[in-house]
Motif scaffolding. Sequence first.
Motif, mmCIF file in Angstrom:
data_model
loop_
_atom_site.group_PDB
_atom_site.id
_atom_site.type_symbol
_atom_site.label_atom_id
_atom_site.label_comp_id
_atom_site.label_asym_id
_atom_site.label_seq_id
_atom_site.Cartn_x
_atom_site.Cartn_y
_atom_site.Cartn_z
ATOM 1 N N TYR A 279 0.833 -1.200 0.000
ATOM 2 C CA TYR A 279 0.000 0.000 0.000
ATOM 3 C C TYR A 279 0.867 1.249 0.000
ATOM 4 O O TYR A 279 2.019 1.245 0.424
ATOM 5 C CB TYR A 279 -0.976 0.007 1.180
ATOM 6 C CG TYR A 279 -0.387 0.408 2.511
ATOM 7 C CD1 TYR A 279 -0.471 1.732 2.969
ATOM 8 C CD2 TYR A 279 0.234 -0.530 3.334
ATOM 9 C CE1 TYR A 279 0.062 2.095 4.183
ATOM 10 C CE2 TYR A 279 0.762 -0.169 4.550
ATOM 11 C CZ TYR A 279 0.677 1.152 4.978
ATOM 12 O OH TYR A 279 1.216 1.509 6.185
ATOM 13 N N PHE A 280 0.291 2.322 -0.503
ATOM 14 C CA PHE A 280 0.959 3.605 -0.660
ATOM 15 C C PHE A 280 0.652 4.452 0.568
ATOM 16 O O PHE A 280 -0.460 4.914 0.753
ATOM 17 C CB PHE A 280 0.457 4.273 -1.944
ATOM 18 C CG PHE A 280 1.075 5.615 -2.240
ATOM 19 C CD1 PHE A 280 2.169 6.101 -1.530
ATOM 20 C CD2 PHE A 280 0.572 6.395 -3.267
ATOM 21 C CE1 PHE A 280 2.725 7.329 -1.815
ATOM 22 C CE2 PHE A 280 1.111 7.624 -3.573
ATOM 23 C CZ PHE A 280 2.186 8.100 -2.843
ATOM 24 N N ASP A 281 1.651 4.631 1.415
ATOM 25 C CA ASP A 281 1.530 5.503 2.574
ATOM 26 C C ASP A 281 1.795 6.926 2.103
ATOM 27 O O ASP A 281 2.930 7.388 2.028
ATOM 28 C CB ASP A 281 2.553 5.079 3.639
ATOM 29 C CG ASP A 281 2.412 5.879 4.928
ATOM 30 O OD1 ASP A 281 1.724 6.917 4.915
ATOM 31 O OD2 ASP A 281 3.006 5.469 5.946
ATOM 32 N N ARG A 282 0.729 7.618 1.749
ATOM 33 C CA ARG A 282 0.869 8.948 1.160
ATOM 34 C C ARG A 282 1.428 9.963 2.149
ATOM 35 O O ARG A 282 2.088 10.931 1.758
ATOM 36 C CB ARG A 282 -0.475 9.429 0.616
ATOM 37 C CG ARG A 282 -0.998 8.536 -0.504
ATOM 38 C CD ARG A 282 -2.338 8.994 -1.048
ATOM 39 N NE ARG A 282 -2.863 8.051 -2.024
ATOM 40 C CZ ARG A 282 -2.593 8.086 -3.319
ATOM 41 N NH1 ARG A 282 -1.809 9.043 -3.780
ATOM 42 N NH2 ARG A 282 -3.110 7.185 -4.137
ATOM 43 N N ALA A 283 1.187 9.780 3.425
ATOM 44 C CA ALA A 283 1.677 10.731 4.423
ATOM 45 C C ALA A 283 3.203 10.753 4.470
ATOM 46 O O ALA A 283 3.823 11.815 4.568
ATOM 47 C CB ALA A 283 1.109 10.388 5.794
ATOM 48 N N SER A 284 3.821 9.566 4.404
ATOM 49 C CA SER A 284 5.279 9.495 4.487
ATOM 50 C C SER A 284 5.945 9.419 3.115
ATOM 51 O O SER A 284 7.163 9.531 3.010
ATOM 52 C CB SER A 284 5.701 8.271 5.308
ATOM 53 O OG SER A 284 5.342 7.068 4.630
ATOM 54 N N GLY A 285 5.137 9.223 2.058
ATOM 55 C CA GLY A 285 5.702 9.085 0.733
ATOM 56 C C GLY A 285 6.470 7.795 0.563
ATOM 57 O O GLY A 285 7.504 7.768 -0.109
ATOM 58 N N GLN A 286 5.959 6.695 1.151
ATOM 59 C CA GLN A 286 6.638 5.419 1.055
ATOM 60 C C GLN A 286 5.653 4.298 0.721
ATOM 61 O O GLN A 286 4.444 4.413 0.942
ATOM 62 C CB GLN A 286 7.344 5.084 2.363
ATOM 63 C CG GLN A 286 8.558 5.968 2.646
ATOM 64 C CD GLN A 286 9.594 5.225 3.458
ATOM 65 O OE1 GLN A 286 9.323 4.817 4.575
ATOM 66 N NE2 GLN A 286 10.777 5.072 2.891
ATOM 67 N N LEU A 287 6.212 3.224 0.147
ATOM 68 C CA LEU A 287 5.456 2.004 -0.054
ATOM 69 C C LEU A 287 5.695 1.088 1.130
ATOM 70 O O LEU A 287 6.798 1.017 1.659
ATOM 71 C CB LEU A 287 5.898 1.299 -1.339
ATOM 72 C CG LEU A 287 5.685 2.068 -2.640
ATOM 73 C CD1 LEU A 287 6.231 1.268 -3.807
ATOM 74 C CD2 LEU A 287 4.215 2.375 -2.848
ATOM 75 N N ARG A 288 4.653 0.390 1.523
ATOM 76 C CA ARG A 288 4.779 -0.506 2.674
ATOM 77 C C ARG A 288 4.081 -1.829 2.369
ATOM 78 O O ARG A 288 3.193 -1.913 1.533
ATOM 79 C CB ARG A 288 4.186 0.135 3.932
ATOM 80 C CG ARG A 288 4.862 1.453 4.308
ATOM 81 C CD ARG A 288 4.483 1.895 5.705
ATOM 82 N NE ARG A 288 5.028 3.197 6.031
ATOM 83 C CZ ARG A 288 6.279 3.408 6.428
ATOM 84 N NH1 ARG A 288 7.116 2.400 6.542
ATOM 85 N NH2 ARG A 288 6.693 4.624 6.711
ATOM 86 N N LEU A 289 4.509 -2.831 3.098
ATOM 87 C CA LEU A 289 3.957 -4.167 2.970
ATOM 88 C C LEU A 289 3.145 -4.454 4.217
ATOM 89 O O LEU A 289 3.632 -4.273 5.326
ATOM 90 C CB LEU A 289 5.089 -5.184 2.833
ATOM 91 C CG LEU A 289 4.712 -6.650 2.692
ATOM 92 C CD1 LEU A 289 3.970 -6.883 1.388
ATOM 93 C CD2 LEU A 289 5.963 -7.506 2.750
ATOM 94 N N ALA A 290 1.892 -4.886 4.030
ATOM 95 C CA ALA A 290 1.034 -5.028 5.204
ATOM 96 C C ALA A 290 -0.033 -6.072 4.973
ATOM 97 O O ALA A 290 -0.299 -6.494 3.852
ATOM 98 C CB ALA A 290 0.373 -3.690 5.538
ATOM 99 N N ARG A 291 -0.672 -6.458 6.083
ATOM 100 C CA ARG A 291 -1.861 -7.301 6.052
ATOM 101 C C ARG A 291 -2.961 -6.584 6.807
ATOM 102 O O ARG A 291 -2.724 -6.013 7.866
ATOM 103 C CB ARG A 291 -1.609 -8.642 6.729
ATOM 104 C CG ARG A 291 -0.758 -9.598 5.940
ATOM 105 C CD ARG A 291 -0.790 -10.970 6.545
ATOM 106 N NE ARG A 291 -0.502 -10.955 7.966
ATOM 107 C CZ ARG A 291 -0.760 -11.957 8.799
ATOM 108 N NH1 ARG A 291 -1.364 -13.027 8.350
ATOM 109 N NH2 ARG A 291 -0.426 -11.886 10.063
#
Length: 359
Positions: free
Chosen positions: A89-101
Amino acid sequence: MKKFSTAGLLFALACTAASAATSTETPSTAAKCQFLDNAPDQHQVVRGDTLWSISGRFLQHPWCWPQVWGINREQISNPHWIYPGQTVYFDRASGQLRLARSVGSEGGLPTVRMSPQIRMENMAADAIPAIPASVIEPFLTQPLLIEEGRLADAPRVLQGGDGHVYMGKGDVAYVRGRIDGDTVFQVYRPTQPLRDPDTGAILGYEAAYLGTMKLTRAARADDEAHRFVVTSSVREIGVGAQLVPMPPTPIVNYVPHRPQVETSARVMSVYGGVAYAGQNNVVTINRGSRQGLDAGSVLELYRRAGVVADRAAGNQPVRLPDERYGSVFVFRTFDNVSYGLVMQVTAPVRVGDVARSPE
């Protein structure tokens, strides 16, 4: 031939703090890692995805994904793999991509748990590779380039058993030359020379891979031949074919990055002797490890636009700017030559095109 481990082709992912993201990046590099205006909020990983293709859904330049994943090249020893079924998912607040469930929901939004996950079964086979692994697999374990100076020293086939000129699997071959204690060899024949488009100098000879041989009896005198048996062949092995020791199984973790030094190179050839290359084809360029390239270096491809005459200025010649049309991912280097996988392109790659450091 024994295949190398697929795990060696996996990019390492580490969901770390944003501060780690730029530890190996320059400010100019960081500025180019822009997200697409229409980047999705998330992407569910499916079989067939690669880390490059996933990042291309979010980024204008997929090659700079380590920065927005929060990974640096020193973190390879502690990887987190991505598997089908997981969500990026795209964490727009931090400007990073993250892997999550998703493990729950509050107010209609998923609650994300970022704890490490342990998978015990068949990890290498299930994990998502960095780039299409099957495309470059043969190029990692087979001879590609015979550099100038090695031709004279390579053992060569004198003849086959019973005087045969051509050999296939299971046939005996008699070989002369130094084998230095090695017992398993790859067989090749040099083909066309690779000439530097800028200088005309021969940088090496592309090798046509023929198969493998195993030593069954080493020569016991200087004027005696070694006895080999052909263990595999993809083409007929003829008199004059040359041998190189079987290389160790490569274990490579590719992290895409700008070259260590500013690089301007030229495409020398398209592997296979064809005139043009498209996506997932392999090309050679006239720069290698001596010029600062290593596995994972990314170069952008440009078409030389040529020169036009400015009629209003008395036909003064004016050079048009080169047009960028794609990128190439370096996966194997020699001293002065590199092999790269063509990634996204909007036009065919041609011999002579420019490949240089991303702007």
